[in-house]
Design a protein around this motif. Structure first.
Motif, PDB file in Angstrom:
ATOM      1  N   ASP A   3     -53.225 -30.975 -51.744  1.00 50.94           N
ATOM      2  CA  ASP A   3     -53.009 -29.880 -50.784  1.00 50.94           C
ATOM      3  C   ASP A   3     -51.878 -28.956 -51.232  1.00 50.94           C
ATOM      4  OD1 ASP A   3     -54.919 -31.154 -49.060  1.00 50.94           O
ATOM      5  OD2 ASP A   3     -53.329 -32.515 -48.431  1.00 50.94           O
ATOM      6  N   TYR A   4     -51.818 -28.646 -52.517  1.00 51.64           N
ATOM      7  CA  TYR A   4     -50.660 -27.949 -53.074  1.00 51.64           C
ATOM      8  C   TYR A   4     -51.017 -26.659 -53.813  1.00 51.64           C
ATOM      9  CZ  TYR A   4     -46.553 -27.301 -56.127  1.00 51.64           C
ATOM     10  OH  TYR A   4     -45.474 -26.795 -56.805  1.00 51.64           O
ATOM     11  N   TYR A   5     -52.180 -26.605 -54.428  1.00 50.70           N
ATOM     12  CA  TYR A   5     -52.504 -25.517 -55.347  1.00 50.70           C
ATOM     13  C   TYR A   5     -53.228 -24.359 -54.655  1.00 50.70           C
ATOM     14  CZ  TYR A   5     -50.986 -28.567 -59.063  1.00 50.70           C
ATOM     15  OH  TYR A   5     -50.215 -29.365 -59.877  1.00 50.70           O
ATOM     16  N   ASP A   6     -52.979 -23.162 -55.192  1.00 53.94           N
ATOM     17  CA  ASP A   6     -53.615 -21.955 -54.659  1.00 53.94           C
ATOM     18  C   ASP A   6     -55.020 -21.769 -55.210  1.00 53.94           C
ATOM     19  OD1 ASP A   6     -51.199 -20.551 -53.265  1.00 53.94           O
ATOM     20  OD2 ASP A   6     -50.446 -21.147 -55.238  1.00 53.94           O
TER      21      ASP A   6
ATOM     22  N   ARG B 205     -52.132 -14.309 -57.871  1.00 52.57           N
ATOM     23  CA  ARG B 205     -50.827 -13.661 -57.724  1.00 52.57           C
ATOM     24  C   ARG B 205     -49.831 -14.339 -58.658  1.00 52.57           C
ATOM     25  NH1 ARG B 205     -50.630 -15.306 -51.583  1.00 52.57           N
ATOM     26  NH2 ARG B 205     -51.230 -17.187 -52.733  1.00 52.57           N
ATOM     27  N   ASP B 206     -48.775 -13.612 -58.998  1.00 49.68           N
ATOM     28  CA  ASP B 206     -47.803 -14.156 -59.943  1.00 49.68           C
ATOM     29  C   ASP B 206     -47.166 -15.453 -59.464  1.00 49.68           C
ATOM     30  OD1 ASP B 206     -48.285 -12.102 -61.664  1.00 49.68           O
ATOM     31  OD2 ASP B 206     -46.447 -10.999 -61.250  1.00 49.68           O
ATOM     32  N   LYS B 207     -47.072 -15.641 -58.164  1.00 45.27           N
ATOM     33  CA  LYS B 207     -46.415 -16.834 -57.626  1.00 45.27           C
ATOM     34  C   LYS B 207     -47.352 -18.029 -57.498  1.00 45.27           C
ATOM     35  CE  LYS B 207     -47.245 -15.681 -52.748  1.00 45.27           C
ATOM     36  NZ  LYS B 207     -46.625 -15.431 -51.434  1.00 45.27           N
TER      37      LYS B 207
ATOM     38  N   SER C 234     -53.728 -16.320 -68.282  1.00 47.43           N
ATOM     39  CA  SER C 234     -52.291 -16.040 -68.363  1.00 47.43           C
ATOM     40  C   SER C 234     -51.997 -14.660 -68.935  1.00 47.43           C
ATOM     41  CB  SER C 234     -51.591 -17.122 -69.192  1.00 47.43           C
ATOM     42  OG  SER C 234     -51.958 -17.029 -70.564  1.00 47.43           O
ATOM     43  N   CYS C 235     -53.008 -14.009 -69.526  1.00 43.88           N
ATOM     44  CA  CYS C 235     -52.818 -12.638 -70.016  1.00 43.88           C
ATOM     45  C   CYS C 235     -52.625 -11.653 -68.861  1.00 43.88           C
ATOM     46  CB  CYS C 235     -54.034 -12.181 -70.830  1.00 43.88           C
ATOM     47  SG  CYS C 235     -54.329 -13.062 -72.363  1.00 43.88           S
ATOM     48  N   PHE C 236     -53.095 -12.010 -67.675  1.00 38.29           N
ATOM     49  CA  PHE C 236     -53.175 -11.055 -66.576  1.00 38.29           C
ATOM     50  C   PHE C 236     -52.145 -11.284 -65.472  1.00 38.29           C
ATOM     51  CE2 PHE C 236     -57.318 -11.553 -68.512  1.00 38.29           C
ATOM     52  CZ  PHE C 236     -57.756 -10.240 -68.698  1.00 38.29           C
ATOM     53  N   ASN C 237     -51.418 -12.381 -65.503  1.00 36.56           N
ATOM     54  CA  ASN C 237     -50.513 -12.702 -64.403  1.00 36.56           C
ATOM     55  C   ASN C 237     -49.386 -13.596 -64.900  1.00 36.56           C
ATOM     56  OD1 ASN C 237     -51.541 -15.579 -64.181  1.00 36.56           O
ATOM     57  ND2 ASN C 237     -53.415 -14.431 -63.748  1.00 36.56           N
ATOM     58  N   ARG C 238     -48.504 -13.971 -63.985  1.00 36.53           N
ATOM     59  CA  ARG C 238     -47.344 -14.806 -64.330  1.00 36.53           C
ATOM     60  C   ARG C 238     -47.406 -16.157 -63.612  1.00 36.53           C
ATOM     61  NH1 ARG C 238     -48.187 -11.578 -67.388  1.00 36.53           N
ATOM     62  NH2 ARG C 238     -47.373  -9.468 -67.364  1.00 36.53           N
ATOM     63  N   ALA C 239     -48.589 -16.543 -63.180  1.00 37.08           N
ATOM     64  CA  ALA C 239     -48.767 -17.793 -62.436  1.00 37.08           C
ATOM     65  C   ALA C 239     -48.509 -19.000 -63.341  1.00 37.08           C
ATOM     66  CB  ALA C 239     -50.174 -17.859 -61.857  1.00 37.08           C
TER      67      ALA C 239
ATOM     68  N   PHE D 298     -63.015 -13.393 -63.845  1.00 43.37           N
ATOM     69  CA  PHE D 298     -63.241 -13.149 -62.421  1.00 43.37           C
ATOM     70  C   PHE D 298     -62.237 -13.899 -61.553  1.00 43.37           C
ATOM     71  CE2 PHE D 298     -67.251 -11.718 -64.185  1.00 43.37           C
ATOM     72  CZ  PHE D 298     -67.511 -10.575 -63.431  1.00 43.37           C
ATOM     73  N   ALA D 299     -61.834 -15.104 -61.968  1.00 43.67           N
ATOM     74  CA  ALA D 299     -60.848 -15.850 -61.189  1.00 43.67           C
ATOM     75  C   ALA D 299     -59.492 -15.155 -61.189  1.00 43.67           C
ATOM     76  CB  ALA D 299     -60.714 -17.271 -61.729  1.00 43.67           C
ATOM     77  N   GLN D 300     -59.082 -14.594 -62.328  1.00 40.91           N
ATOM     78  CA  GLN D 300     -57.748 -13.992 -62.420  1.00 40.91           C
ATOM     79  C   GLN D 300     -57.582 -12.796 -61.485  1.00 40.91           C
ATOM     80  OE1 GLN D 300     -56.861 -10.832 -63.748  1.00 40.91           O
ATOM     81  NE2 GLN D 300     -58.927 -10.215 -64.319  1.00 40.91           N
TER      82      GLN D 300
END
Length: 341
Positions: A115-118, A45-47, A65-70, A39-41
């Protein structure tokens, strides 16, 4: 490179090309972690930059990591478990996307960046340790299940400290702790926005919840979803749960183009990292002087290592990652992968 230690095995997680190292006498990957990752994935977004708190052997980061390039920073307090996670990352060739850290999650705002992470994802210890309560004598299991090294309030505060404005926290927990989760979220500037309960079977009470909270936003707009049933009455997983656990067969059977990161040993002893979708043709081009300016003057070249990917972006990122390391690092990397040069 020795991947497995005594009493360990390699299992698959979601797709047949994503593997994880697990100890036979410790907790294996659970549905809690898979539900959290799935659910989190959907909001990644990839960035994005993501922190996986209380990460254990890295199951959530590996799954997502299977679902994105983050990029993922996975934090685990137990050295043995963090080591398992690191070896799983290496096994899946994800060193450029998942970084494993071995320290208490309480230290994350100081050792990483505030204050850095998405996004923060966390599958924390579920249970308090009341005075006189007897906990599991196995220290690894006790730390994973009980609030010994970190408690719920501290986890929420750390999550808030790490997140940038509008960043999201996803937490999986027990429904009896939902009131506390809501209280601590609001206390530390996280507004609960979504709650997803799970039930084992139809008609039973919820035994698991997922909570999404957003940093520094209005506290209204909470969505409470209908409970998701995990099992059929005969104990089999529901079809929608099977899709979370295992990549659907129609996707597995797709004919996918392959992409490759490769390493050449040049005539002068230097290394060259590249990307291609045809290893044989690419090597021929290099030796014909048409592959790259660097290799043209260093022929003949020999391909000594390659990795296969289903995604072009992943192969390109792997090439970039390899090229931006020192000669000493490249030599160690190749030796670790049993390459003689």
């Amino acid at each position: 490179m020795s991947l497995l230690k005594e009493n360990e095995r390699i299992d698959y997680i979601y797709s047949d090309d994503r593997q994880i190292i697990q100890a036979k006498d410790a907790f294996s990957v659970t549905l809690d972690s898979l539900f959290l990752g799935y659910f989190a994935q959907q909001k990644v977004r990839d960035k994005d930059k993501i922190v996986d708190l209380c990460s254990g052997n890295g199951a959530v980061s590996l799954y997502m990591s299977c679902f994105n390039r983050a990029h993922y920073d996975a934090i685990e307090i137990q050295p043995e478990i963090a080591d398992q996670a690191q070896r799983s990352v290496e096994l899946n060739k994800l060193e450029n996307r998942i970084t494993v850290h071995n320290f208490n999650a309480l230290e994350a705002p100081k050792k990483l960046k505030k204050d850095y992470y998405d996004m923060v994802v966390v599958n924390p210890p579920y249970f308090k340790v009341p005075e006189g309560h007897v906990i599991n004598p196995d220290e690894k299991k006790a730390l994973a299940r009980h609030e010994i090294a970190i408690n719920l309030e501290q986890i929420v505060k750390v999550s808030s400290d790490l997140l940038k404005m509008k960043g999201k926290m996803y937490m999986v927990h027990r429904p009896e702790r939902l009131g506390e989760i809501m209280h601590y979220c609001l206390k530390y500037d996280l507004s609960p926005k979504w709650v997803q309960p799970f039930v084992s079977k139809k008609g039973e009470k919820s035994n698991l919840i997922l909570v999404e909270a957003t940093k520094h936003t209005g506290s209204d707009g909470l969505v409470l979803e209908d409970s998701i049933e995990v099992h059929e009455q005969d104990g089999q997983f529901k079809p929608e749960i099977q899709k979370i656990i295992k990549e659907p067969k129609d996707r597995e059977n797709e004919v996918k183009e392959k992409y490759y990161f490769y390493c050449l040993l040049c005539a002068d002893g230097s290394f060259y990292g590249g990307f291609t979708n045809d290893l044989k043709h690419r090597l021929e081009m290099h030796n014909a002087g048409k592959g790259a300016k660097y290799t043209k003057a260093r022929r003949p070249v020999k391909m000594i290592y390659h990795e296969e990917f289903d995604d072009k972006k992943l192969a390109l990122k792997r090439e970039y990652w390899f090229k931006h390391h020192s000669r000493t690092w490249k030599e160690k990397f190749l030796r670790d992968h049993n390459v003689k040069f």
